[in-house]
Write a protein that holds these residues in place. Structure first.
Motif, PDB file in Angstrom:
ATOM      1  N   ALA A   1     -26.970  67.030  51.391  1.00  0.00           N
ATOM      2  CA  ALA A   1     -25.620  67.541  51.171  1.00  0.00           C
ATOM      3  C   ALA A   1     -24.584  66.424  51.192  1.00  0.00           C
ATOM      4  N   ALA A   2     -24.799  65.438  52.068  1.00  0.00           N
ATOM      5  CA  ALA A   2     -23.850  64.339  52.194  1.00  0.00           C
ATOM      6  C   ALA A   2     -24.043  63.257  51.135  1.00  0.00           C
ATOM      7  N   GLY A   3     -25.089  63.362  50.315  1.00  0.00           N
ATOM      8  CA  GLY A   3     -25.314  62.401  49.246  1.00  0.00           C
ATOM      9  C   GLY A   3     -26.076  61.163  49.666  1.00  0.00           C
ATOM     10  N   MET A   4     -26.876  61.260  50.737  1.00  0.00           N
ATOM     11  CA  MET A   4     -27.664  60.096  51.168  1.00  0.00           C
ATOM     12  C   MET A   4     -28.930  59.918  50.357  1.00  0.00           C
ATOM     13  N   THR A   5     -29.507  61.013  49.876  1.00  0.00           N
ATOM     14  CA  THR A   5     -30.608  60.983  48.911  1.00  0.00           C
ATOM     15  C   THR A   5     -30.489  62.248  48.054  1.00  0.00           C
ATOM     16  N   PRO A   6     -30.894  62.192  46.778  1.00  0.00           N
ATOM     17  CA  PRO A   6     -30.849  63.417  45.971  1.00  0.00           C
ATOM     18  C   PRO A   6     -31.984  64.375  46.282  1.00  0.00           C
ATOM     19  N   ILE A   7     -33.094  63.858  46.811  1.00  0.00           N
ATOM     20  CA  ILE A   7     -34.285  64.654  47.108  1.00  0.00           C
ATOM     21  C   ILE A   7     -34.743  64.314  48.522  1.00  0.00           C
ATOM     22  N   ALA A   8     -35.216  65.330  49.232  1.00  0.00           N
ATOM     23  CA  ALA A   8     -35.796  65.115  50.556  1.00  0.00           C
ATOM     24  C   ALA A   8     -37.057  65.945  50.692  1.00  0.00           C
ATOM     25  N   GLN A   9     -38.086  65.335  51.268  1.00  0.00           N
ATOM     26  CA  GLN A   9     -39.301  66.087  51.601  1.00  0.00           C
ATOM     27  C   GLN A   9     -39.075  66.802  52.933  1.00  0.00           C
ATOM     28  N   GLY A  10     -39.586  68.020  53.020  1.00  0.00           N
ATOM     29  CA  GLY A  10     -39.540  68.770  54.270  1.00  0.00           C
ATOM     30  C   GLY A  10     -40.791  69.604  54.405  1.00  0.00           C
ATOM     31  N   ASN A  11     -40.871  70.388  55.460  1.00  0.00           N
ATOM     32  CA  ASN A  11     -41.978  71.336  55.594  1.00  0.00           C
ATOM     33  C   ASN A  11     -41.487  72.620  56.224  1.00  0.00           C
ATOM     34  N   ASP A  12     -42.243  73.691  56.037  1.00  0.00           N
ATOM     35  CA  ASP A  12     -41.734  75.038  56.313  1.00  0.00           C
ATOM     36  C   ASP A  12     -42.869  75.933  56.784  1.00  0.00           C
ATOM     37  N   ILE A  13     -42.719  76.457  58.015  1.00  0.00           N
ATOM     38  CA  ILE A  13     -43.660  77.456  58.516  1.00  0.00           C
ATOM     39  C   ILE A  13     -42.927  78.732  58.930  1.00  0.00           C
ATOM     40  N   GLY A  14     -41.592  78.642  59.017  1.00  0.00           N
ATOM     41  CA  GLY A  14     -40.809  79.814  59.394  1.00  0.00           C
ATOM     42  C   GLY A  14     -39.384  79.718  58.884  1.00  0.00           C
ATOM     43  N   GLY A  15     -39.192  78.939  57.814  1.00  0.00           N
ATOM     44  CA  GLY A  15     -37.868  78.759  57.245  1.00  0.00           C
ATOM     45  C   GLY A  15     -37.374  77.336  57.291  1.00  0.00           C
ATOM     46  N   SER A  16     -38.224  76.390  57.660  1.00  0.00           N
ATOM     47  CA  SER A  16     -37.772  75.029  57.953  1.00  0.00           C
ATOM     48  C   SER A  16     -37.328  74.216  56.750  1.00  0.00           C
ATOM     49  N   VAL A  17     -37.573  74.683  55.534  1.00  0.00           N
ATOM     50  CA  VAL A  17     -36.976  74.100  54.331  1.00  0.00           C
ATOM     51  C   VAL A  17     -35.818  74.968  53.859  1.00  0.00           C
ATOM     52  N   ARG A  18     -36.053  76.266  53.787  1.00  0.00           N
ATOM     53  CA  ARG A  18     -35.081  77.186  53.182  1.00  0.00           C
ATOM     54  C   ARG A  18     -33.830  77.369  54.038  1.00  0.00           C
ATOM     55  N   PHE A  19     -33.993  77.506  55.351  1.00  0.00           N
ATOM     56  CA  PHE A  19     -32.832  77.738  56.216  1.00  0.00           C
ATOM     57  C   PHE A  19     -31.917  76.518  56.292  1.00  0.00           C
ATOM     58  N   PRO A  20     -32.441  75.288  56.480  1.00  0.00           N
ATOM     59  CA  PRO A  20     -31.538  74.133  56.447  1.00  0.00           C
ATOM     60  C   PRO A  20     -30.807  73.986  55.111  1.00  0.00           C
ATOM     61  N   ALA A  21     -31.500  74.250  54.008  1.00  0.00           N
ATOM     62  CA  ALA A  21     -30.832  74.192  52.706  1.00  0.00           C
ATOM     63  C   ALA A  21     -29.661  75.173  52.672  1.00  0.00           C
ATOM     64  N   TYR A  22     -29.875  76.368  53.171  1.00  0.00           N
ATOM     65  CA  TYR A  22     -28.829  77.398  53.256  1.00  0.00           C
ATOM     66  C   TYR A  22     -27.654  76.908  54.104  1.00  0.00           C
ATOM     67  N   CYS A  23     -27.946  76.356  55.271  1.00  0.00           N
ATOM     68  CA  CYS A  23     -26.900  75.937  56.202  1.00  0.00           C
ATOM     69  C   CYS A  23     -26.067  74.787  55.654  1.00  0.00           C
ATOM     70  N   CYS A  24     -26.663  73.955  54.803  1.00  0.00           N
ATOM     71  CA  CYS A  24     -25.994  72.751  54.310  1.00  0.00           C
ATOM     72  C   CYS A  24     -25.617  72.830  52.828  1.00  0.00           C
TER      73      CYS A  24
ATOM     74  N   SER B   1     -34.300  78.785  48.374  1.00  0.00           N
ATOM     75  CA  SER B   1     -32.956  79.044  48.870  1.00  0.00           C
ATOM     76  C   SER B   1     -31.966  78.394  47.917  1.00  0.00           C
ATOM     77  N   VAL B   2     -31.028  79.196  47.405  1.00  0.00           N
ATOM     78  CA  VAL B   2     -30.080  78.715  46.394  1.00  0.00           C
ATOM     79  C   VAL B   2     -28.658  78.946  46.898  1.00  0.00           C
ATOM     80  N   PRO B   3     -27.799  77.928  46.860  1.00  0.00           N
ATOM     81  CA  PRO B   3     -26.424  78.117  47.341  1.00  0.00           C
ATOM     82  C   PRO B   3     -25.584  78.968  46.405  1.00  0.00           C
TER      83      PRO B   3
END
Length: 483
Positions: free
Chosen positions: A170-193, A434-436
């Motif tokens: 969100a802050a523009g430090m990288t255009p892409i980030a790898q993450g992992n998700d077992i209970g929302g750990s990719v989708r929820f942060p994307a939503y929050c930011c 997750s889509v803003p």
């Protein structure tokens, strides 16, 4: 070689624009790396989203990319594009610390398969993204690296466990980030930011890591629910990141033997809108985001209808049985090496799950839970087919207040209930994005799209229609001045 035609700074361009510009010699990979390193230096001290940043390594990777461009020939799709890797994922020469001080020296001797895919695609690996210890909170902070903040509002969570990834994108430090998700750990942060976050179908991206000194026998829930995914500022960023990470791997217990292709489908799609799945009513701001997305998709020509789909609520309840019962078997390590916040958060989460399943679910409950999971997978896939997706909230609440999971058992029970859209997907193994949808009261809002198994292309297609209509803006980081 400096680009003078583009109006946006290099750090504010999509991965596709960066890759195309490097290939065309409009600007160099070194210029791109320097632009993102400068952006990190400007924003990361306040946000603490990325850790273990090594400028000299990033610049060496960029120089190698420039040499490849000069040599000509076929070039990989992400050549010179900066990507971050999460601290719980193996990256050669970096600690897989999981945010645990005792593991700060656990240097990986090789790459996880998904990281190897990004490296092979030519990405410049730029920084490690922060997460909570053991990646088991919807908040991001640990005793080793400290707390990560939401760039839109530091009083609210950036999400977890891939909160560093989302905050940095969100802050523009990288255009892409790898993450992992077992209970929302990719989708929820994307939503929050206010970013885009895709959790792929289980098995599409290999979860295998290089063998360490000791083998880790992953619980069944980890094998069947956990996935590596991508976060990005745009849907196309996420598409490019996912394409690089797709990795057929028969060493993975759920791995695929062949690589499915990501096509770009056209034409109308059936969109089933699910408001609450019989679990809990959403906050008005969340309902408004669903309304906006449904209207935009109808305007785009898609067939939108409201439906009841209680199986998603049932799946969310199963998540709290299967995952938490297996996490309890890991409590010795968590109690021994984890920080106080993880211990407090998990204790309250176990209490919330006990309100559904009782203090001591039986072995029969556990066995029947996995049996029921198979039935629900069948029912959801039958409902979705190959031409329908489900539109849901990402969460029944706006982004949580910072450290809300440390505010007592009653509040944690509310969080667990609100996260039913996050929980229902992993237990069934389906892809979701997750889509803003813009800002509401200064906080990001968004929706979740769920597709049939291995229908990521359909999700990305529909997500693009929302993205094309949603108002977007980078966070105003004036609050961070002097931090």
């Amino acid at each position: 070689m400096t680009d003078t035609a583009g109006s946006a700074p290099l750090w504010d361009r999509s991965a596709a624009e960066l890759a195309a510009g490097i290939r065309a010699k409009t600007f160099s990979a070194t210029e791109v790396a320097k632009a993102f390193l400068a952006r990190i230096e400007e924003t990361n001290p306040a946000l603490n989203a990325l850790v273990d940043i090594r400028p000299e390594e990033a610049l060496a990777q960029a120089a190698a990319a420039d040499s490849a461009v000069a040599a000509g020939g076929d070039l990989p799709p992400l050549l010179g594009v900066p990507v971050s890797i999460k601290i719980n994922t193996a990256q050669r020469g970096y600690a897989s610390s999981h945010g645990v001080p005792a593991w700060a020296g656990a240097i990986a001797q090789g790459d996880a398969v998904c990281v190897a895919g990004l490296r092979a695609a030519g990405a410049t690996l730029l920084g490690r993204s922060n997460s909570p210890a053991f990646a088991v909170r919807w908040f991001t902070g640990n005793d080793l690296h400290g707390k990560t903040l939401n760039p839109y509002d530091p009083g609210h969570t950036p999400g977890g466990s891939s909160g560093g990834a989302a905050s940095s994108v969100a802050a523009g430090m990288t255009p892409i980030a790898q993450g992992n998700d077992i209970g929302g750990s990719v989708r929820f942060p994307a939503y929050c930011c206010g970013a885009v976050g895709l959790r792929p179908t289980v098995g599409l991206v290999s979860g295998m890591e290089p063998r360490g000194m000791e083998e880790f026998d992953a619980p069944l829930s980890f094998q069947t629910m956990a996935v590596h995914g991508t976060l990005g500022w745009t849907v196309d960023d996420v598409r490019l990141g996912l394409d690089a990470m797709i990795s057929p791997d028969l060493n993975d217990p759920v791995g695929l033997p062949v690589r499915p292709s990501l096509s770009k489908p056209g034409g109308p799609v059936k969109v089933a809108v699910v408001r609450d799945a019989g679990v809990t009513k959403s906050h008005p701001a969340v309902d408004a985001a669903v309304d906006d997305a449904a209207r935009w998709l109808a305007e785009a020509g898609h067939e939108v209808e409201e439906v009841e789909l209680p199986l998603l609520g049932e799946a969310a309840r199963l998540w709290s049985l299967l995952l938490y019962q297996e996490l309890k078997t890991m409590m010795y390590e968590i109690d021994t090496f984890g920080d106080e916040s993880v211990r407090v958060s998990l204790a309250a989460s176990f209490d919330a799950a006990a309100q559904i399943w009782g203090e001591q679910p039986s072995l029969t409950d556990y066995i029947k839970g996995y049996a029921r999971r198979g039935t629900l997978i069948n029912r959801l896939q039958e409902f979705l087919g190959r031409d329908r997706i489900v539109l849901t909230p990402v969460c029944a609440e706006p982004p949580f207040e910072q450290d809300a999971d440390l505010a007592g058992n009653d509040r944690v029970a509310e969080l667990l209930t609100a996260q039913w859209p996050m929980q229902s997907v992993p237990v069934l193994g389906f892809p979701a994005i997750s889509v803003p949808t813009g800002l509401r009261d200064g906080l990001p809002s968004g929706v979740q799209l769920i597709g049939g198994r291995f229908q990521e292309d359909l999700l990305l297609h529909v997500a693009s229609a929302i993205e094309a209509r949603a108002p977007r803006s980078r966070p105003d980081l004036s609050w961070a001045q002097g931090n």
